[in-house]
Design a protein around this motif. Sequence first.
Motif, PDB file in Angstrom:
ATOM      1  N   ALA A 139       0.842  -1.190   0.000  1.00  0.00           N
ATOM      2  CA  ALA A 139       0.000   0.000   0.000  1.00  0.00           C
ATOM      3  C   ALA A 139       0.878   1.241   0.000  1.00  0.00           C
ATOM      4  N   THR A 140       0.296   2.344  -0.402  1.00  0.00           N
ATOM      5  CA  THR A 140       0.983   3.624  -0.297  1.00  0.00           C
ATOM      6  C   THR A 140       0.676   4.230   1.063  1.00  0.00           C
ATOM      7  N   LYS A 141       1.399   5.272   1.401  1.00  0.00           N
ATOM      8  CA  LYS A 141       1.162   5.975   2.667  1.00  0.00           C
ATOM      9  C   LYS A 141      -0.274   6.489   2.718  1.00  0.00           C
ATOM     10  N   LEU A 142      -0.739   7.048   1.610  1.00  0.00           N
ATOM     11  CA  LEU A 142      -2.105   7.583   1.574  1.00  0.00           C
ATOM     12  C   LEU A 142      -3.140   6.477   1.741  1.00  0.00           C
TER      13      LEU A 142
ATOM     14  N   LYS B 185       5.216   5.970  -3.419  1.00  0.00           N
ATOM     15  CA  LYS B 185       5.983   4.750  -3.221  1.00  0.00           C
ATOM     16  C   LYS B 185       5.109   3.721  -2.553  1.00  0.00           C
ATOM     17  N   ARG B 186       5.141   2.509  -3.082  1.00  0.00           N
ATOM     18  CA  ARG B 186       4.399   1.423  -2.473  1.00  0.00           C
ATOM     19  C   ARG B 186       5.245   0.850  -1.355  1.00  0.00           C
ATOM     20  N   ILE B 187       4.620   0.563  -0.234  1.00  0.00           N
ATOM     21  CA  ILE B 187       5.300   0.030   0.960  1.00  0.00           C
ATOM     22  C   ILE B 187       4.854  -1.419   1.154  1.00  0.00           C
ATOM     23  N   SER B 188       5.768  -2.275   1.569  1.00  0.00           N
ATOM     24  CA  SER B 188       5.399  -3.661   1.846  1.00  0.00           C
ATOM     25  C   SER B 188       6.207  -4.194   3.030  1.00  0.00           C
ATOM     26  N   LEU B 189       5.706  -5.263   3.610  1.00  0.00           N
ATOM     27  CA  LEU B 189       6.398  -5.907   4.729  1.00  0.00           C
ATOM     28  C   LEU B 189       7.521  -6.761   4.208  1.00  0.00           C
TER      29      LEU B 189
END
Length: 81
Positions: free
Chosen positions: A33-36, A77-81
């Motif tokens: 997901a993105t921050k937004l 930016k897409r964030i992932s674990l």
Amino acid sequence: MPVSKISVPGNALLIKQINTRLVRTSLKTVKKATKLQLAALTGLTNVTVGTILHELLQSGEISEGDLIPSMGVTTFKRISL
């Protein structure tokens, strides 16, 4: 006689832990997901989510992914674990 507010530092720490857990749980659920998007999912502000993500990035718990183009000038930016 007015009641004075007493600042308890532990409350701020507890709120931060709860918010961090909320971001982690949301990210585990959606995977990327993105921050937004995380802010919308959690109900937290973009600033709060950004601060939490910065700390999780610094600790190596999450990673930044691809840039996602948008309709405007900003890329995400897409964030992932």
